[in-house]
Design an enzyme around this catalytic site. Structure first.
Site, mmCIF file in Angstrom:
data_model
loop_
_atom_site.group_PDB
_atom_site.id
_atom_site.type_symbol
_atom_site.label_atom_id
_atom_site.label_comp_id
_atom_site.label_asym_id
_atom_site.label_seq_id
_atom_site.Cartn_x
_atom_site.Cartn_y
_atom_site.Cartn_z
ATOM 1 N N LYS A 1 0.854 -1.184 0.000
ATOM 2 C CA LYS A 1 0.000 0.000 0.000
ATOM 3 C C LYS A 1 0.893 1.239 0.000
ATOM 4 O O LYS A 1 1.850 1.311 0.766
ATOM 5 C CB LYS A 1 -0.908 -0.038 1.231
ATOM 6 C CG LYS A 1 -2.130 0.812 1.104
ATOM 7 C CD LYS A 1 -3.217 0.375 2.064
ATOM 8 C CE LYS A 1 -4.361 1.383 2.011
ATOM 9 N NZ LYS A 1 -5.533 0.950 2.736
ATOM 10 N N GLU B 1 -20.072 -5.206 9.205
ATOM 11 C CA GLU B 1 -20.982 -4.445 10.061
ATOM 12 C C GLU B 1 -22.012 -5.352 10.714
ATOM 13 O O GLU B 1 -22.386 -5.148 11.878
ATOM 14 C CB GLU B 1 -21.667 -3.353 9.228
ATOM 15 C CG GLU B 1 -20.741 -2.209 8.794
ATOM 16 C CD GLU B 1 -19.808 -2.537 7.627
ATOM 17 O OE1 GLU B 1 -19.989 -3.599 6.990
ATOM 18 O OE2 GLU B 1 -18.898 -1.732 7.350
ATOM 19 N N ARG C 1 -25.536 -1.942 6.340
ATOM 20 C CA ARG C 1 -25.156 -3.361 6.219
ATOM 21 C C ARG C 1 -25.561 -4.183 7.440
ATOM 22 O O ARG C 1 -25.494 -5.398 7.404
ATOM 23 C CB ARG C 1 -23.637 -3.477 6.065
ATOM 24 C CG ARG C 1 -23.106 -3.132 4.715
ATOM 25 C CD ARG C 1 -23.202 -4.337 3.800
ATOM 26 N NE ARG C 1 -22.843 -3.976 2.444
ATOM 27 C CZ ARG C 1 -21.629 -4.079 1.945
ATOM 28 N NH1 ARG C 1 -20.655 -4.574 2.678
ATOM 29 N NH2 ARG C 1 -21.379 -3.717 0.713
HETATM 30 N N1 HTL Z 1 -17.421 -0.618 5.310
HETATM 31 C C1 HTL Z 1 -17.925 -0.847 4.094
HETATM 32 C C2 HTL Z 1 -19.092 -1.782 3.924
HETATM 33 N N2 HTL Z 1 -17.433 -0.247 3.015
HETATM 34 C C3 HTL Z 1 -16.391 0.601 3.136
HETATM 35 N N3 HTL Z 1 -15.945 1.180 2.025
HETATM 36 C C4 HTL Z 1 -15.819 0.850 4.388
HETATM 37 C C5 HTL Z 1 -16.381 0.220 5.459
HETATM 38 C C6 HTL Z 1 -14.700 1.850 4.591
HETATM 39 N N4 HTL Z 1 -13.498 1.531 3.811
HETATM 40 C C7 HTL Z 1 -13.098 2.196 2.676
HETATM 41 S S1 HTL Z 1 -11.679 1.538 2.060
HETATM 42 C C8 HTL Z 1 -11.564 0.407 3.306
HETATM 43 C C9 HTL Z 1 -12.635 0.538 4.201
HETATM 44 C C10 HTL Z 1 -12.796 -0.271 5.424
HETATM 45 C C11 HTL Z 1 -10.413 -0.547 3.398
HETATM 46 C C12 HTL Z 1 -10.396 -1.516 2.278
HETATM 47 O O1 HTL Z 1 -9.263 -2.332 2.426
HETATM 48 P P1 HTL Z 1 -8.788 -3.238 1.234
HETATM 49 O O2 HTL Z 1 -8.173 -2.229 0.180
HETATM 50 O O3 HTL Z 1 -7.742 -4.153 1.736
HETATM 51 O O4 HTL Z 1 -9.959 -3.878 0.592
HETATM 52 P P2 HTL Z 1 -6.846 -1.315 0.334
HETATM 53 O O5 HTL Z 1 -7.315 0.058 0.699
HETATM 54 O O6 HTL Z 1 -6.218 -1.343 -1.009
HETATM 55 O O7 HTL Z 1 -5.962 -1.921 1.370
HETATM 56 C C13 HTL Z 1 -13.706 3.338 2.043
HETATM 57 O O8 HTL Z 1 -14.766 3.768 2.406
HETATM 58 C C14 HTL Z 1 -13.042 4.000 0.908
#
Ligand code: HTL
Length: 641
Positions: free
Chosen positions: A280, A363, A391
């Site tokens: 990342k 969630e 959710r």
């Molecule tokens: N809960 C839900 C259902 N959707 C989102 N988008 C979130 C919380 C908040 N959220 C993000 S990005 C993210 C979260 C928890 C992390 C995703 O991690 P992943 O990808 O490993 O999938 P990475 O960033 O490349 O490490 C946003 O709201 C943008």
């Protein structure tokens, strides 16, 4: 920028010699840094996906094939390569590009998204639709290790491995969600990388090739090299056990490696998971070493990238209050579904590690875990964004409310949220929570009131929700919980007397109401404080006075606070005149919330105009409840896209 200047769409990328794709990736990376330094945005996630993005666009055709990016926040490279480079500086701003993939924005965006863990089910559905119509296009889903913690993603994998349509699931594993990723699968993925049995599979490479990945068998040394990375199908790899062919882990920053595997997987039938390992923030040292801070960046100086400090906000105020409450009562817990930073819980998580729980992007699990705790006498607070509680709705009813359990929902980001836009707007929770029996809802107007409400919610017991908006707030005093301002649950507060109209405002809308009513003795202002129960006594008194009642909320009008007041008045039979201000039944995109409040008619100006036009009989506001402008359609900002 050299090569990137000649890329106006994926076709231009395909003309570039393969040996130059690593250089293209570097240019793309620099461009993402440049864009985010000027506009802010989801920098670190997009940097980590650069080589994957280049490889996918080099090999496949995003206008025809379906690239399904989970969350869509890692798609900046995809946007740049699909003809949106010029507009990138507008990303997440009023009238500009969306921060996530959005199908109305481009034919290359297969899915409108923003919430996590949807990609696999959506891609599965697309693959089934393709096969049902006898069509021929590829479906590729890209999902992060964080998003894979969501139940939806895991349940979709279960289906994909059962039905086995041809599709590729790319697991982009950077060990991070927004904060460190959590959960047993996460441990398992680390285990894959430290590899006792990856080594075993390497030693057993030929057999793995023969069993699992036949097309590679005749491809000479390159294939053997690849085969070393394949896992023994007899091993207990859970993705394999769920019916997917599993390939990896491979280096997601070696564009040739990614190309090589994507190309060969493309020849195979059925579903395949390609596990790529990425970093990342790759390419920006500060983001690599601190991907949490740089997950969502504000503008910065690219020659000296320093994260801009964030002002004290509602989330911090909640975190501070939670610390004090947990200090006082050892049954208090705080549960977050993967939003430690956003919910202001960093200090809390360190101070009370035994009564802090990050359940991942799950969630539903957050809510039902709280129910389980409450059943055994604990006092859980579910700290959750309004948009993400969507959710957990079934769990709120089925697991918490029916049992009347002592669970407090600390709802953050209630209202319009700014740059994250349509998918993240916190404007539905009142509508869906008001419908839940036994559950009560308050909204404070400042940090003092907020902590008193959270404390009162814990003290009173039963399912309670306290909601607040995104943004800054003045910190509360440093008094201990016993000295916090007492609040009588379910009561409103008259802040300014009036004669002809009363504005009943919710939370921070109270400040708008005071501004709108300033210098006009005819307009009174009430801080409503609670949506359920309403302060019925006060409402009746005001309604019977014959004055106009005006509700103001930063929430969708259908089902919101104004609806609650309208229902109450209708049920009592009082013949009152009521005006409801808030978000009409439209989708509100990304933009500056204050400006959007004005445009939607409930900023201070809009409120004043609406009230005066009713009491003085002036021309009406352009956006009104029930008028044709309130139909369900996208709200068009006045800035040209
Ligand atoms: N809960 C839900 C259902 N959707 C989102 N988008 C979130 C919380 C908040 N959220 C993000 S990005 C993210 C979260 C928890 C992390 C995703 O991690 P992943 O990808 O490993 O999938 P990475 O960033 O490349 O490490 C946003 O709201 C943008």
């Amino acid at each position: 920028m050299g090569r990137l200047d000649d890329i106006h769409g994926p076709a231009d990328l395909k003309r570039i010699p393969r040996e130059e794709l690593a250089a293209v990736s570097e240019e793309l990376r620099e461009e993402i840094i440049r864009v985010c330094s000027r506009a802010g945005g989801h920098l670190a996630s997009s940097l980590g996906a650069v080589e994957l993005t280049v490889a996918m666009h080099y090999l496949f055709d995003s206008a025809r094939d379906r690239f399904v990016w989970d969350v869509g926040h890692q798609s900046y490279g995809h946007k740049i390569l699909t003809g949106r480079r010029e507009q990138m500086p507008t990303i997440r701003t009023h009238g500009g590009l969306a921060g996530f993939t959005t199908s109305s924005e481009s034919e290359h965006d297969a899915l409108t998204v923003g919430h996590a863990s949807t990609s696999l089910a959506a891609a599965f559905g697309m693959a089934l639709a393709r096969d049902a119509r006898g069509e021929d296009y590829r479906v590729l889903a890209v999902i992060g290790d964080g998003a894979l913690t969501g139940g939806m993603a895991l349940a979709a994998l279960n289906q994909i491995g059962h039905v086995k349509p041809k599709m590729t699931v790319i697991l982009n594993d950077n060990e991070m969600s927004i904060s460190e990723n959590v959960g047993a699968l996460n441990h398992y993925m680390r285990h894959l990388q430290v590899k006792p049995w990856v080594q075993r599979a390497e030693a057993d490479g030929k057999r793995a090739v023969a069993d699992l990945f036949e097309p590679l068998a005749n491809l000479g040394s390159r294939a053997k090299d690849a085969a070393r990375r394949l896992l023994d199908p007899a091993s207990n790899n859970p993705f394999h056990a769920m019916g997917l062919r599993y390939v990896g882990p491979i280096d997601g920053h070696d564009v040739n490696e990614v190309l090589y595997f994507l190309e060969h997987i493309d020849e195979l039938e059925g579903p395949t998971m390609l596990h790529i390992v990425t970093r990342k923030g790759k390419g920006l040292p500060v983001a690599e070493s601190d991907p949490i801070t740089w997950h969502g960046a504000s503008k910065f100086d690219p020659t000296n990238p320093v994260p801009s400090g964030k002002p004290y906000g509602w989330s911090n105020a909640f975190g501070d209050a939670a610390m004090q409450l947990a200090e006082q009562d050892d049954r208090v817990w705080v549960i977050t579904p993967a939003m430690r930073e956003g919910s202001g819980l960093v200090a809390y998580s360190k101070a009370f590690p035994d009564r802090y729980l990050d359940v991942g992007i799950a969630e539903d699990v957050a809510v039902t875990t709280a129910a389980g705790m409450a059943l055994r006498g604990e006092k859980p607070i579910v700290a959750i964004y309004s948009t993400f509680l969507q959710r957990g709705f079934d769990q709120v009813i089925h697991d918490v409310a029916l049992e009347e359990l002592d669970v407090v929902f600390a709802i953050d980001r209630a209202g319009l949220v700014g740059g994250d836009g349509a998918t993240h707007q916190g404007v539905y929770d009142l509508a869906y929570l008001r419908a839940v029996p036994n559950l009560e809802i308050g909204m404070p107007r400042d940090a003092e009131q907020m902590r008193s409400m959270v404390k009162a919610a814990l003290d009173l017991g039963g399912p309670k929700a306290v909601r607040w908006p995104r943004g800054s707030v003045e910190a509360a005093s440093d008094a201990g919980p016993d000295d916090w301002m007492p609040i009588e649950w379910g009561t409103a507060e008259v802040l300014k007397e009036g004669t002809e109209a009363w504005i009943l405002a919710l939370g921070p809308m109270v400040d708008y109401a005071l501004e709108a009513a300033a210098d006009d003795a005819r307009i009174g202002v009430v801080d409503a404080r609670f949506v359920k129960p309403l302060d019925e006594e006060l409402l009746l008194r005001l309604a019977k006075s014959g004055a106009l009642l005006v509700t103001v909320e930063d929430h969708n009008l259908p089902g919101g606070f104004g609806s609650a007041v309208a229902e109450f008045l209708a049920d009592t039979g009082v013949n009152a005149s009521l005006l409801r201000l808030g978000v009409p039944d439209v989708v509100v995109p990304h933009g500056d919330p204050k400006r959007q409040h004005e445009e939607l008619g409930y900023g201070p100006e809009g409120i004043r105009h609406a009230v005066l036009s009713r009491i003085d009989g002036e021309a009406r506001m352009p956006i009104e409840v029930g008028s044709e402008t309130s139909e369900s359609k996208a709200f068009e900002p006045d800035v040209v896209k």
